[in-house]
Write a protein that holds these residues in place. Structure first.
Motif, PDB file in Angstrom:
ATOM      1  N   ILE A  45     -64.241  52.602  46.151  1.00 15.78           N
ATOM      2  CA  ILE A  45     -63.425  51.528  46.301  1.00 15.78           C
ATOM      3  C   ILE A  45     -62.172  51.429  45.716  1.00 15.78           C
ATOM      4  CG2 ILE A  45     -63.179  49.061  46.892  1.00 15.78           C
ATOM      5  CD1 ILE A  45     -66.374  48.906  47.012  1.00 15.78           C
ATOM      6  N   CYS A  46     -60.821  51.413  46.132  1.00 15.75           N
ATOM      7  CA  CYS A  46     -59.762  51.421  45.477  1.00 15.75           C
ATOM      8  C   CYS A  46     -59.305  50.434  45.976  1.00 15.75           C
ATOM      9  CB  CYS A  46     -58.859  52.643  45.729  1.00 15.75           C
ATOM     10  SG  CYS A  46     -59.324  54.153  45.478  1.00 15.75           S
ATOM     11  N   ILE A  47     -58.756  49.311  44.669  1.00 17.00           N
ATOM     12  CA  ILE A  47     -58.078  48.173  44.950  1.00 17.00           C
ATOM     13  C   ILE A  47     -56.681  48.631  44.430  1.00 17.00           C
ATOM     14  CG2 ILE A  47     -57.801  45.648  44.086  1.00 17.00           C
ATOM     15  CD1 ILE A  47     -60.345  46.318  45.378  1.00 17.00           C
ATOM     16  N   LEU A  48     -55.798  48.489  45.401  1.00 13.22           N
ATOM     17  CA  LEU A  48     -54.438  48.723  45.181  1.00 13.22           C
ATOM     18  C   LEU A  48     -53.432  47.619  45.827  1.00 13.22           C
ATOM     19  CD1 LEU A  48     -53.706  50.385  48.222  1.00 13.22           C
ATOM     20  CD2 LEU A  48     -55.305  51.936  47.353  1.00 13.22           C
ATOM     21  N   PRO A  49     -52.110  48.094  45.249  1.00 10.35           N
ATOM     22  CA  PRO A  49     -51.231  46.925  45.769  1.00 10.35           C
ATOM     23  C   PRO A  49     -50.633  47.564  47.268  1.00 10.35           C
ATOM     24  CG  PRO A  49     -50.255  48.164  44.034  1.00 10.35           C
ATOM     25  CD  PRO A  49     -51.624  48.581  44.197  1.00 10.35           C
ATOM     26  N   ILE A  50     -50.681  46.827  48.145  1.00 10.73           N
ATOM     27  CA  ILE A  50     -50.025  47.101  49.541  1.00 10.73           C
ATOM     28  C   ILE A  50     -49.108  45.988  49.864  1.00 10.73           C
ATOM     29  CG2 ILE A  50     -50.244  47.778  51.972  1.00 10.73           C
ATOM     30  CD1 ILE A  50     -52.914  48.929  51.301  1.00 10.73           C
ATOM     31  N   ASP A  51     -47.590  46.525  50.099  1.00 18.63           N
ATOM     32  CA  ASP A  51     -46.702  45.552  50.261  1.00 18.63           C
ATOM     33  C   ASP A  51     -46.765  44.354  49.112  1.00 18.63           C
ATOM     34  OD1 ASP A  51     -45.815  46.643  52.514  1.00 18.63           O
ATOM     35  OD2 ASP A  51     -47.361  45.519  53.870  1.00 18.63           O
ATOM     36  N   SER A  52     -46.611  43.326  49.615  1.00 19.78           N
ATOM     37  CA  SER A  52     -46.770  42.025  48.422  1.00 19.78           C
ATOM     38  C   SER A  52     -48.289  41.669  47.987  1.00 19.78           C
ATOM     39  CB  SER A  52     -45.932  41.017  48.824  1.00 19.78           C
ATOM     40  OG  SER A  52     -46.519  40.331  50.013  1.00 19.78           O
ATOM     41  N   SER A  53     -49.313  42.142  48.316  1.00 20.35           N
ATOM     42  CA  SER A  53     -50.574  41.755  48.242  1.00 20.35           C
ATOM     43  C   SER A  53     -51.385  42.888  47.848  1.00 20.35           C
ATOM     44  CB  SER A  53     -51.171  40.921  49.346  1.00 20.35           C
ATOM     45  OG  SER A  53     -51.330  41.737  50.406  1.00 20.35           O
ATOM     46  N   MET A  54     -52.736  42.513  47.661  1.00 18.72           N
ATOM     47  CA  MET A  54     -53.777  43.424  46.971  1.00 18.72           C
ATOM     48  C   MET A  54     -54.787  43.928  48.236  1.00 18.72           C
ATOM     49  SD  MET A  54     -52.763  44.118  44.050  1.00 18.72           S
ATOM     50  CE  MET A  54     -54.168  44.939  43.163  1.00 18.72           C
ATOM     51  N   ALA A  55     -55.177  45.123  48.339  1.00 18.19           N
ATOM     52  CA  ALA A  55     -56.126  45.503  49.356  1.00 18.19           C
ATOM     53  C   ALA A  55     -56.960  46.259  48.942  1.00 18.19           C
ATOM     54  CB  ALA A  55     -55.391  46.195  50.656  1.00 18.19           C
ATOM     55  N   GLY A  56     -58.156  46.342  49.639  1.00 12.69           N
ATOM     56  CA  GLY A  56     -59.373  47.420  49.143  1.00 12.69           C
ATOM     57  C   GLY A  56     -59.765  48.298  50.263  1.00 12.69           C
ATOM     58  N   VAL A  57     -59.582  49.568  49.724  1.00 14.57           N
ATOM     59  CA  VAL A  57     -59.777  50.803  50.563  1.00 14.57           C
ATOM     60  C   VAL A  57     -61.090  51.390  50.112  1.00 14.57           C
ATOM     61  CG1 VAL A  57     -58.698  52.815  51.523  1.00 14.57           C
ATOM     62  CG2 VAL A  57     -57.405  50.700  51.043  1.00 14.57           C
ATOM     63  N   VAL A  58     -61.944  51.681  51.111  1.00  8.01           N
ATOM     64  CA  VAL A  58     -63.059  52.594  50.728  1.00  8.01           C
ATOM     65  C   VAL A  58     -62.733  54.126  50.900  1.00  8.01           C
ATOM     66  CG1 VAL A  58     -65.437  52.873  51.260  1.00  8.01           C
ATOM     67  CG2 VAL A  58     -64.800  50.569  51.109  1.00  8.01           C
ATOM     68  N   VAL A  59     -62.951  55.014  49.974  1.00  7.01           N
ATOM     69  CA  VAL A  59     -62.535  56.366  50.017  1.00  7.01           C
ATOM     70  C   VAL A  59     -64.012  57.199  49.931  1.00  7.01           C
ATOM     71  CG1 VAL A  59     -61.132  58.157  49.308  1.00  7.01           C
ATOM     72  CG2 VAL A  59     -60.151  56.058  49.287  1.00  7.01           C
ATOM     73  N   PRO A  60     -64.217  58.062  50.949  1.00 11.01           N
ATOM     74  CA  PRO A  60     -65.327  58.901  50.802  1.00 11.01           C
ATOM     75  C   PRO A  60     -65.262  59.803  49.237  1.00 11.01           C
ATOM     76  CG  PRO A  60     -65.054  58.765  53.092  1.00 11.01           C
ATOM     77  CD  PRO A  60     -63.948  58.030  52.298  1.00 11.01           C
ATOM     78  N   ALA A  61     -65.992  60.131  48.595  1.00  8.93           N
ATOM     79  CA  ALA A  61     -65.758  60.950  47.485  1.00  8.93           C
ATOM     80  C   ALA A  61     -65.306  62.494  47.703  1.00  8.93           C
ATOM     81  CB  ALA A  61     -67.019  60.874  46.630  1.00  8.93           C
ATOM     82  N   VAL A  62     -65.823  62.686  49.282  1.00 10.93           N
ATOM     83  CA  VAL A  62     -65.690  64.125  49.719  1.00 10.93           C
ATOM     84  C   VAL A  62     -64.380  64.207  50.511  1.00 10.93           C
ATOM     85  CG1 VAL A  62     -68.050  64.951  49.451  1.00 10.93           C
ATOM     86  CG2 VAL A  62     -67.435  63.692  51.596  1.00 10.93           C
ATOM     87  N   THR A  63     -63.440  63.321  50.379  1.00 10.19           N
ATOM     88  CA  THR A  63     -62.361  63.202  51.094  1.00 10.19           C
ATOM     89  C   THR A  63     -61.452  64.726  50.965  1.00 10.19           C
ATOM     90  OG1 THR A  63     -62.099  60.866  51.012  1.00 10.19           O
ATOM     91  CG2 THR A  63     -60.079  62.039  51.562  1.00 10.19           C
ATOM     92  N   PRO A  64     -60.873  65.352  52.003  1.00 12.08           N
ATOM     93  CA  PRO A  64     -59.999  66.463  51.520  1.00 12.08           C
ATOM     94  C   PRO A  64     -59.015  66.143  50.942  1.00 12.08           C
ATOM     95  CG  PRO A  64     -60.828  66.494  54.107  1.00 12.08           C
ATOM     96  CD  PRO A  64     -61.331  64.875  53.294  1.00 12.08           C
ATOM     97  N   GLY A  65     -58.463  66.854  49.805  1.00  9.11           N
ATOM     98  CA  GLY A  65     -57.467  66.525  49.024  1.00  9.11           C
ATOM     99  C   GLY A  65     -57.721  65.770  47.711  1.00  9.11           C
ATOM    100  N   LEU A  66     -59.042  65.107  47.923  1.00  4.93           N
ATOM    101  CA  LEU A  66     -59.273  64.118  46.712  1.00  4.93           C
ATOM    102  C   LEU A  66     -59.948  65.216  45.621  1.00  4.93           C
ATOM    103  CD1 LEU A  66     -59.549  61.619  45.126  1.00  4.93           C
ATOM    104  CD2 LEU A  66     -61.597  61.129  46.378  1.00  4.93           C
ATOM    105  N   SER A  67     -59.638  65.283  44.559  1.00  5.12           N
ATOM    106  CA  SER A  67     -60.166  65.835  43.269  1.00  5.12           C
ATOM    107  C   SER A  67     -60.827  64.809  42.215  1.00  5.12           C
ATOM    108  CB  SER A  67     -59.297  66.771  42.940  1.00  5.12           C
ATOM    109  OG  SER A  67     -59.849  67.501  41.721  1.00  5.12           O
ATOM    110  N   ILE A  68     -62.110  65.020  42.224  1.00  7.45           N
ATOM    111  CA  ILE A  68     -62.801  64.092  41.211  1.00  7.45           C
ATOM    112  C   ILE A  68     -63.128  65.046  39.925  1.00  7.45           C
ATOM    113  CG2 ILE A  68     -64.703  62.576  40.680  1.00  7.45           C
ATOM    114  CD1 ILE A  68     -64.578  62.051  43.717  1.00  7.45           C
ATOM    115  N   SER A  69     -62.447  64.607  38.622  1.00  7.26           N
ATOM    116  CA  SER A  69     -63.061  65.730  37.471  1.00  7.26           C
ATOM    117  C   SER A  69     -63.552  64.621  36.352  1.00  7.26           C
ATOM    118  CB  SER A  69     -61.617  66.066  37.067  1.00  7.26           C
ATOM    119  OG  SER A  69     -60.995  66.955  37.992  1.00  7.26           O
TER     120      SER A  69
END
Length: 166
Positions: A128-152
């Motif tokens: 779960i990434c909590i991030l600023p979008i426009d002028s508010s905060m939003a939560g986005v759920v990202v699968p750990a196996v998302t193409p292009g995402l590297s977890i080290s």
């Protein structure tokens, strides 16, 4: 070396319902924060190598940011321990970061850059990434196996299960 994850212990605490301690009924135990802290204190006292703190925060965020069918399956899986979550926060624009840019596109949100020291990301199924979008905060759920995402995994002084997302 980071503290290993204990799958057997995680199964046991999941059967006790601990990952869903802060999740609302009927998914979880609907504990108060004060009661959940007591459980966390005992897990910490035993130095238990499980992602309980991450799960508690994730359950609370899912219940707070989502509603109805949107959160039913994720909360049920989290509370049952079958899906592990990590949580990260992307700083506000202008904060000191290393090349983090967030922008929307027609398919959703694109996050470019590096987020360091994300607890339990290396063993998570979802982040779960909590991030600023426009002028508010939003939560986005990202699968750990998302193409292009590297977890080290990152080595830390406390040997915690920390990782960087890139």
């Amino acid at each position: 070396q980071n503290v290993p994850f204990d799958e057997g212990l995680w199964k046991l605490v999941s059967e006790l319902g601990w990952p869903g301690a802060l999740a609302p009924a009927p998914f979880g135990m609907a504990m108060s924060f004060e009661d959940a802290v007591i459980v966390l204190e005992e897990v910490g006292r035993a130095l238990a190598p499980i992602p309980l703190a991450s799960s508690l925060v994730a359950a609370w965020l899912l219940a707070t940011l989502g509603e109805g069918e949107q959160i039913a399956r994720p909360l049920a899986e989290l509370c049952g321990g079958s899906v592990r979550y990590a949580v990260c926060a992307v700083p506000q624009p202008g904060a000191i970061t290393r090349s983090i840019r967030v922008h929307g596109d027609e398919g959703g949100v694109v996050l470019n850059g590096l987020i360091q020291l994300v607890r339990d990301a290396a063993i998570a199924d979802e982040i779960i990434c909590i991030l600023p979008i426009d002028s508010s905060m939003a939560g986005v759920v990202v699968p750990a196996v998302t193409p292009g995402l590297s977890i080290s995994p990152q080595r830390t002084a406390g040997y915690l299960r920390e990782a960087s997302l890139n």
